[in-house]
Design a protein around this motif. Structure first.
Motif, PDB file in Angstrom:
ATOM      1  N   MET A   1       0.846  -1.202   0.000  1.00 50.02           N
ATOM      2  CA  MET A   1       0.000   0.000   0.000  1.00 50.02           C
ATOM      3  C   MET A   1       0.879   1.248   0.000  1.00 50.02           C
ATOM      4  N   SER A   2       0.630   2.136  -0.942  1.00 52.03           N
ATOM      5  CA  SER A   2       1.481   3.317  -1.073  1.00 52.03           C
ATOM      6  C   SER A   2       1.214   4.323   0.039  1.00 52.03           C
ATOM      7  N   ARG A   3       2.255   5.094   0.351  1.00 48.90           N
ATOM      8  CA  ARG A   3       2.142   6.164   1.352  1.00 48.90           C
ATOM      9  C   ARG A   3       1.970   7.484   0.600  1.00 48.90           C
ATOM     10  N   SER A   4       0.762   7.951   0.493  1.00 43.98           N
ATOM     11  CA  SER A   4       0.484   9.180  -0.244  1.00 43.98           C
ATOM     12  C   SER A   4       0.035  10.277   0.697  1.00 43.98           C
ATOM     13  N   VAL A   5       0.382  11.496   0.361  1.00 46.27           N
ATOM     14  CA  VAL A   5      -0.059  12.669   1.109  1.00 46.27           C
ATOM     15  C   VAL A   5      -0.456  13.745   0.116  1.00 46.27           C
ATOM     16  N   ARG A   6      -1.559  14.423   0.393  1.00 47.11           N
ATOM     17  CA  ARG A   6      -2.019  15.501  -0.479  1.00 47.11           C
ATOM     18  C   ARG A   6      -1.679  16.838   0.188  1.00 47.11           C
ATOM     19  N   ILE A   7      -0.887  17.628  -0.518  1.00 43.99           N
ATOM     20  CA  ILE A   7      -0.347  18.880   0.030  1.00 43.99           C
ATOM     21  C   ILE A   7      -0.890  20.056  -0.765  1.00 43.99           C
ATOM     22  N   ALA A   8      -1.444  21.034  -0.052  1.00 47.56           N
ATOM     23  CA  ALA A   8      -1.915  22.276  -0.675  1.00 47.56           C
ATOM     24  C   ALA A   8      -0.884  23.364  -0.425  1.00 47.56           C
ATOM     25  N   ILE A   9      -0.419  23.992  -1.500  1.00 48.46           N
ATOM     26  CA  ILE A   9       0.480  25.144  -1.361  1.00 48.46           C
ATOM     27  C   ILE A   9      -0.328  26.405  -1.698  1.00 48.46           C
ATOM     28  N   CYS A  10      -0.278  27.372  -0.808  1.00 48.35           N
ATOM     29  CA  CYS A  10      -1.056  28.595  -0.987  1.00 48.35           C
ATOM     30  C   CYS A  10      -0.109  29.780  -1.150  1.00 48.35           C
ATOM     31  N   GLN A  11       0.037  30.236  -2.381  1.00 50.27           N
ATOM     32  CA  GLN A  11       0.862  31.413  -2.667  1.00 50.27           C
ATOM     33  C   GLN A  11       0.030  32.656  -2.328  1.00 50.27           C
ATOM     34  N   PHE A  12       0.014  32.934  -1.047  1.00 47.18           N
ATOM     35  CA  PHE A  12      -0.887  33.909  -0.437  1.00 47.18           C
ATOM     36  C   PHE A  12      -0.368  35.327  -0.635  1.00 47.18           C
ATOM     37  N   ALA A  13      -1.246  36.249  -1.065  1.00 46.68           N
ATOM     38  CA  ALA A  13      -0.885  37.662  -1.227  1.00 46.68           C
ATOM     39  C   ALA A  13      -1.380  38.437  -0.013  1.00 46.68           C
ATOM     40  N   SER A  14      -0.471  38.784   0.883  1.00 50.76           N
ATOM     41  CA  SER A  14      -0.842  39.489   2.108  1.00 50.76           C
ATOM     42  C   SER A  14      -1.134  40.955   1.837  1.00 50.76           C
ATOM     43  N   GLN A  15      -2.089  41.472   2.574  1.00 49.56           N
ATOM     44  CA  GLN A  15      -2.329  42.912   2.561  1.00 49.56           C
ATOM     45  C   GLN A  15      -1.324  43.557   3.505  1.00 49.56           C
ATOM     46  N   SER A  16      -0.620  44.554   3.027  1.00 52.85           N
ATOM     47  CA  SER A  16       0.422  45.201   3.822  1.00 52.85           C
ATOM     48  C   SER A  16      -0.173  46.119   4.882  1.00 52.85           C
ATOM     49  N   PRO A  17       0.482  46.223   6.061  1.00 52.82           N
ATOM     50  CA  PRO A  17       0.015  47.185   7.059  1.00 52.82           C
ATOM     51  C   PRO A  17       0.124  48.633   6.583  1.00 52.82           C
ATOM     52  N   LEU A  18       0.864  48.851   5.499  1.00 51.83           N
ATOM     53  CA  LEU A  18       0.951  50.198   4.932  1.00 51.83           C
ATOM     54  C   LEU A  18      -0.365  50.617   4.288  1.00 51.83           C
ATOM     55  N   THR A  19      -1.181  49.626   3.905  1.00 54.09           N
ATOM     56  CA  THR A  19      -2.405  49.946   3.168  1.00 54.09           C
ATOM     57  C   THR A  19      -3.646  50.000   4.042  1.00 54.09           C
ATOM     58  N   SER A  20      -3.589  49.354   5.225  1.00 49.56           N
ATOM     59  CA  SER A  20      -4.772  49.313   6.068  1.00 49.56           C
ATOM     60  C   SER A  20      -4.395  49.002   7.505  1.00 49.56           C
ATOM     61  N   ALA A  21      -5.046  49.686   8.433  1.00 51.51           N
ATOM     62  CA  ALA A  21      -4.829  49.397   9.850  1.00 51.51           C
ATOM     63  C   ALA A  21      -5.396  48.037  10.229  1.00 51.51           C
ATOM     64  N   ASP A  22      -6.311  47.522   9.406  1.00 54.60           N
ATOM     65  CA  ASP A  22      -6.931  46.225   9.664  1.00 54.60           C
ATOM     66  C   ASP A  22      -6.323  45.115   8.823  1.00 54.60           C
ATOM     67  N   SER A  23      -5.112  45.334   8.327  1.00 58.88           N
ATOM     68  CA  SER A  23      -4.524  44.396   7.376  1.00 58.88           C
ATOM     69  C   SER A  23      -4.387  42.990   7.946  1.00 58.88           C
TER      70      SER A  23
END
Length: 296
Positions: A1-23
């Motif tokens: 039985m194979s050992r498989s793993v499903r991996i999600a990579i999230c190339q996340f675009a963060s909102q900078s604190p320079l643009t919003s106090a609620d970033s």
């Protein structure tokens, strides 16, 4: 039985604190959708980039004092969806000295437990944080042996070697790697960033082959014109990069990895075996010298 793993990579675009106090709150609110989507695609693990909540906060150090509670929220998120999360990195104050800030990555399992923690050791020379001194550590997850590194650690083969000698199977590397890090000198030689991108692509594949492991590299997303380059990907021996996000855009991608390939790589390349033998022989020589020089 194979050992498989499903991996999600999230190339996340963060909102900078320079643009919003609620970033920071806004960034965290976006996580839910990505985690939900990864779970819907039967991912076992989702990985976010370095500084995913705040972006680089060198001019907003007050945010570090407030980031501790985000860990509890991330643990709740993992439990709610039943998925493991590597929560990029969080800038934290040292419990011993609140003048010291560390860049910390954690592996949170689907039950909300922190299985592994790593503070960045190899800092880019302009970074404003404290360099960690703890040894690199491998930890067990229900599916594989894991190790954490961060961004500039990719340039240090010694960091991967330390994990390899502890039997690591998957090395997870949250990253904030952008083209303008090289400054005016680097941009003069490589104005379009083609050289930097080629090096980064090569590092991902080389580290997987050199250490007979799977490397999960997750970079930040953002506008190309602002220096973001993307290139998040996953690599294993024999296959090289099994996926790579070519653009700098925000994107979630889920990939299934059969970990049996790592055992085959070790049987073919024998890098771990040879290195362990070499270190054993060196230790024998050192002990022999000590015995000879010891006073009677």
């Amino acid at each position: 039985m194979s050992r498989s793993v499903r991996i999600a990579i999230c190339q996340f675009a963060s909102q900078s604190p320079l643009t919003s106090a609620d970033s920071v709150s806004n960034n965290f609110s976006k996580l839910d959708g990505f985690v939900s989507s990864a779970k819907a695609q039967n991912a076992d693990l989702i990985v976010f980039p370095e500084y995913f909540l705040t972006g680089v906060i060198s001019e907003h150090l007050h945010l570090a004092a407030d980031e501790g509670h985000w860990l509890e929220d991330l643990q709740s998120l993992a439990k709610r969806y039943g998925i493991d999360i590597v929560a990029g990195t969080i800038v934290e104050k040292s419990s011993q000295n609140d003048e010291q800030l560390f860049n910390t990555a954690r592996y949170i399992d689907k039950h909300g437990e922190v299985l592994g923690e790593y503070r960045k050791k190899h800092l880019w020379y302009t970074e404003y944080l404290q360099k960690a001194v703890e040894d690199h550590q491998v930890f067990e997850t229900p599916l594989f042996k894991a190790g954490l590194l961060i961004c500039w650690d990719m340039a240090w083969p010694e960091a991967f070697r330390a994990l390899m000698l502890q039997g690591v199977e998957i090395v997870i590397v949250p990253t904030f790697w952008v083209l303008d890090d090289v400054g005016a000198v680097g941009q003069r030689h490589d104005p379009d960033g083609h050289g930097e991108i080629s090096w980064l692509d090569a590092l991902l594949v080389n580290r997987a082959y050199e250490n007979e492991c799977c490397v999960v590299f997750v970079n930040c997303g953002g506008p190309k014109e602002s220096g973001f380059l993307g290139r998040s990907g996953i690599a294993v021996p024999f296959k090289g990069a099994v996926t790579r996000i070519e653009s700098s855009d925000e994107e979630l991608r889920v990939v299934e990895i059969n970990l049996d390939i790592l055992k085959d790589a070790r049987s073919v390349y024998k890098i771990r075996e040879d290195l362990e033998l070499e270190l054993e022989q060196q230790a024998i020589k050192v002990n022999a010298k000590k015995s000879v020089s010891a006073p009677l």
